[in-house]
Design a protein around this motif. Structure first.
Motif, PDB file in Angstrom:
ATOM      1  N   ARG A 191      52.796 -26.515  52.637  1.00  0.00           N
ATOM      2  CA  ARG A 191      53.473 -27.748  52.197  1.00  0.00           C
ATOM      3  C   ARG A 191      54.127 -27.605  50.819  1.00  0.00           C
ATOM      4  O   ARG A 191      54.207 -28.572  50.060  1.00  0.00           O
ATOM      5  CB  ARG A 191      52.498 -28.933  52.197  1.00  0.00           C
ATOM      6  N   GLN A 192      54.590 -26.364  50.509  1.00  0.00           N
ATOM      7  CA  GLN A 192      55.138 -26.124  49.171  1.00  0.00           C
ATOM      8  C   GLN A 192      56.474 -26.815  48.923  1.00  0.00           C
ATOM      9  O   GLN A 192      56.846 -27.032  47.769  1.00  0.00           O
ATOM     10  CB  GLN A 192      55.282 -24.619  48.922  1.00  0.00           C
ATOM     11  N   ALA A 193      57.221 -27.114  49.997  1.00  0.00           N
ATOM     12  CA  ALA A 193      58.465 -27.882  49.839  1.00  0.00           C
ATOM     13  C   ALA A 193      58.096 -29.323  50.127  1.00  0.00           C
ATOM     14  O   ALA A 193      57.896 -29.679  51.274  1.00  0.00           O
ATOM     15  CB  ALA A 193      59.520 -27.384  50.815  1.00  0.00           C
ATOM     16  N   TYR A 228      62.714 -32.216  45.298  1.00  0.00           N
ATOM     17  CA  TYR A 228      62.625 -32.537  46.730  1.00  0.00           C
ATOM     18  C   TYR A 228      62.905 -34.031  46.946  1.00  0.00           C
ATOM     19  O   TYR A 228      63.678 -34.404  47.831  1.00  0.00           O
ATOM     20  CB  TYR A 228      61.240 -32.176  47.281  1.00  0.00           C
ATOM     21  N   ARG A 251      65.666 -35.707  49.384  1.00  0.00           N
ATOM     22  CA  ARG A 251      65.273 -36.610  50.463  1.00  0.00           C
ATOM     23  C   ARG A 251      66.008 -37.952  50.335  1.00  0.00           C
ATOM     24  O   ARG A 251      66.440 -38.526  51.326  1.00  0.00           O
ATOM     25  CB  ARG A 251      63.760 -36.834  50.470  1.00  0.00           C
ATOM     26  N   PHE A 274      63.198 -38.851  55.796  1.00  0.00           N
ATOM     27  CA  PHE A 274      62.629 -37.534  56.077  1.00  0.00           C
ATOM     28  C   PHE A 274      63.236 -36.877  57.330  1.00  0.00           C
ATOM     29  O   PHE A 274      63.600 -35.695  57.328  1.00  0.00           O
ATOM     30  CB  PHE A 274      61.107 -37.674  56.215  1.00  0.00           C
ATOM     31  N   ILE A 326      58.986 -21.340  53.315  1.00  0.00           N
ATOM     32  CA  ILE A 326      58.690 -21.805  54.671  1.00  0.00           C
ATOM     33  C   ILE A 326      59.765 -22.803  55.069  1.00  0.00           C
ATOM     34  O   ILE A 326      60.088 -23.722  54.302  1.00  0.00           O
ATOM     35  CB  ILE A 326      57.258 -22.385  54.820  1.00  0.00           C
ATOM     36  N   SER A 362      60.937 -28.324  57.936  1.00  0.00           N
ATOM     37  CA  SER A 362      61.066 -29.059  59.191  1.00  0.00           C
ATOM     38  C   SER A 362      59.745 -29.782  59.355  1.00  0.00           C
ATOM     39  O   SER A 362      59.028 -29.988  58.388  1.00  0.00           O
ATOM     40  CB  SER A 362      61.329 -28.105  60.355  1.00  0.00           C
ATOM     41  N   ASP A 363      59.394 -30.161  60.574  1.00  0.00           N
ATOM     42  CA  ASP A 363      58.074 -30.731  60.813  1.00  0.00           C
ATOM     43  C   ASP A 363      57.613 -30.290  62.191  1.00  0.00           C
ATOM     44  O   ASP A 363      58.439 -30.048  63.075  1.00  0.00           O
ATOM     45  CB  ASP A 363      58.097 -32.264  60.732  1.00  0.00           C
ATOM     46  N   ILE A 364      56.292 -30.215  62.377  1.00  0.00           N
ATOM     47  CA  ILE A 364      55.790 -29.811  63.697  1.00  0.00           C
ATOM     48  C   ILE A 364      56.203 -30.822  64.776  1.00  0.00           C
ATOM     49  O   ILE A 364      56.327 -30.462  65.933  1.00  0.00           O
ATOM     50  CB  ILE A 364      54.250 -29.629  63.709  1.00  0.00           C
ATOM     51  N   TYR A 394      48.995 -35.885  68.556  1.00  0.00           N
ATOM     52  CA  TYR A 394      49.980 -36.926  68.198  1.00  0.00           C
ATOM     53  C   TYR A 394      50.633 -37.512  69.451  1.00  0.00           C
ATOM     54  O   TYR A 394      50.939 -38.703  69.506  1.00  0.00           O
ATOM     55  CB  TYR A 394      51.069 -36.341  67.289  1.00  0.00           C
ATOM     56  N   PHE A 403      50.290 -23.668  63.091  1.00  0.00           N
ATOM     57  CA  PHE A 403      49.372 -24.600  62.429  1.00  0.00           C
ATOM     58  C   PHE A 403      48.517 -25.299  63.476  1.00  0.00           C
ATOM     59  O   PHE A 403      49.033 -26.109  64.248  1.00  0.00           O
ATOM     60  CB  PHE A 403      50.148 -25.711  61.715  1.00  0.00           C
ATOM     61  N   SER A 414      46.219 -27.704  62.765  1.00  0.00           N
ATOM     62  CA  SER A 414      45.648 -28.526  61.688  1.00  0.00           C
ATOM     63  C   SER A 414      44.457 -29.345  62.154  1.00  0.00           C
ATOM     64  O   SER A 414      43.565 -29.640  61.376  1.00  0.00           O
ATOM     65  CB  SER A 414      46.718 -29.471  61.149  1.00  0.00           C
ATOM     66  N   HIS A 466      44.671 -25.550  52.567  1.00  0.00           N
ATOM     67  CA  HIS A 466      45.427 -26.549  53.333  1.00  0.00           C
ATOM     68  C   HIS A 466      46.586 -26.963  52.428  1.00  0.00           C
ATOM     69  O   HIS A 466      46.794 -26.337  51.380  1.00  0.00           O
ATOM     70  CB  HIS A 466      44.554 -27.735  53.758  1.00  0.00           C
TER      71      HIS A 466
END
Ligand code: 1CP
Length: 348
Positions: free
Chosen positions: A23-25, A32, A36, A42, A69, A72-74, A154, A207, A209, A324
């Motif tokens: 989650r570095q970005a 950031y 955004r 987002f 990385i 985007s998102d999962i 989800y 991931f 998670s 994490h």
């Protein structure tokens, strides 16, 4: 010279141990937040290759990490399978119609049809490949996916959950349907990762998670075996592309010696003692991790942990990371401190 991060994933000697942060970005970076805002929200940011590439690169310049990385998102995967996704302020991701029955599942788009809709991800990667190559600083690009199980939580719950009661009810009362959901997601993920590799990523991270929601004796059946299948598929076509597996909260599973499969790197979460992970997995996999992310609130606590991990790993078969994701209220200078301490203590 190869990329230091890619070399480390392959277990090769490197001048120091590379470091990046899950989650570095993200929200701890004012830069950031500005992009955004420019994107509107987002999901718009995920859909805009130029801006997504910009925030992907930010932590390389601001924090000094050794790998970027993909931004985007999962959850773009279930979204393109036909599930309408929204990110509500303060509440996180929400799908308007969760999967509850076989016919809900049948209505979802699968395989190539779903994977080929994620063009904005592939376009972002192509842009990043050009930009990273032009920099000439040998920083790697990590692509990623959610594990089928984590995505399914989800898709079945319709949102994040603390109890996982709806998907676990399905696990015990209708396991056939849960397996059909996992299979359909697995088929899309295989093609999705293949297209990410073809577009130019250097390394894949999976991931899982929400691995810890599953009891250890059921974990292989409902999650791990699907990730092994994804890794086998990718390795048969792209043997040179390293795969990082990050399942969060599976220390009991590691301790029982149940980890297997065609991965190069095992991501160790912060609740798992690094010495135990090294003893059980260190010969089979390069280990990534595993500072408790909240240590980032204090520089001395960060240094002590980085030195402790370095003492255990000795600069061999290791990649520094958090156990994490970084939290949004961490001061940027503390993240910079973490990265430079990892590079300092491991310099050969
Ligand atoms: O800007 C914002 O307000 C959105 C916050 C945000 C960001 C920055 C979300 C919403 N996703 C992301 C980006 C993201 N997500 C990345 C790329 C950036 C990077 O790592 O630098 C990645 C790899 C993810 C992956 C992701 N999304 C995971 C797996 C990683 C993990 O932290 O365990 C998960 C579970 C998600 C779902 C998700 N996305 C966003 C939220 C709020 C959530 C829900 C988390 C939850 O249910 O608790």
């Amino acid at each position: 010279m190869g990329k230091i991060f890619v070399d480390a994933c392959k277990g090769l000697e490197t001048p120091y141990t590379p470091v990046w942060m899950m989650r570095q970005a993200g929200r701890y970076l004012p830069q950031y937040m500005a992009v955004r805002k420019e994107a509107g929200n987002f999901l718009n940011l995920c859909h805009n290759p130029k801006l997504a590439a910009e925030v992907t690169i930010q932590p390389l310049d601001i924090v000094g990490v050794d790998a970027a990385i993909l931004f985007s998102d999962i959850l773009v995967v279930p979204n393109e399978m036909g599930m309408k996704l929204e990110f509500l302020a303060g509440e996180g991701p929400v799908f308007d119609k969760p999967i509850a029955t076989q016919s809900d599942l049948d209505n979802l788009i699968g395989g190539e049809d779903a994977a080929s809709k994620l063009t904005y991800v592939y376009d972002t990667i192509k842009l990043l490949r050009e930009q990273l190559d032009a920099r000439g600083d040998n920083k790697a690009l990590i692509g990623f996916t959610g594990a089928p199980w984590t995505l399914a939580t989800y898709m079945i719950e319709g949102q994040g959950t603390k109890t996982y009661n709806i998907c676990k009810k399905m696990m015990y009362s209708n396991p056939e349907l849960l397996h059909k959901i996992l299979k359909k997601v697995t088929e899309v993920v295989k093609l999705y990762m293949e297209k990410q590799i073809e577009s130019g990523i250097d390394v894949v991270q999976i991931f899982d998670s929400w691995a810890a929601a599953i009891e250890p004796s059921k974990y292989n059946e409902f999650s791990w075996s699907y990730m092994v299948e994804i890794a086998d598929y990718l390795k048969s076509k792209y043997p040179e592309t390293p795969i990082i597996m990050f399942p969060k909260g599976v220390s009991a599973f590691i301790e029982r010696g149940l980890v297997y499969g065609n991965f190069d790197v095992f991501g160790v979460d912060w609740g798992t003692p690094m010495a135990m992970a090294k003893e059980k997995l260190g010969e089979k996999y390069v280990l990534q991790g595993n500072m408790e992310p909240c240590r980032l609130y204090d520089k001395a606590a960060t240094t002590a942990c980085v030195e402790g991990i370095q003492n255990i790993m000795g600069g061999k078969r290791h990649i520094f990371n958090l156990g994490h994701g970084i939290l949004p209220d961490v001061p940027v200078e503390n993240a910079i401190h973490f990265v430079s301490e990892c590079q300092r203590v491991s310099k050969k």
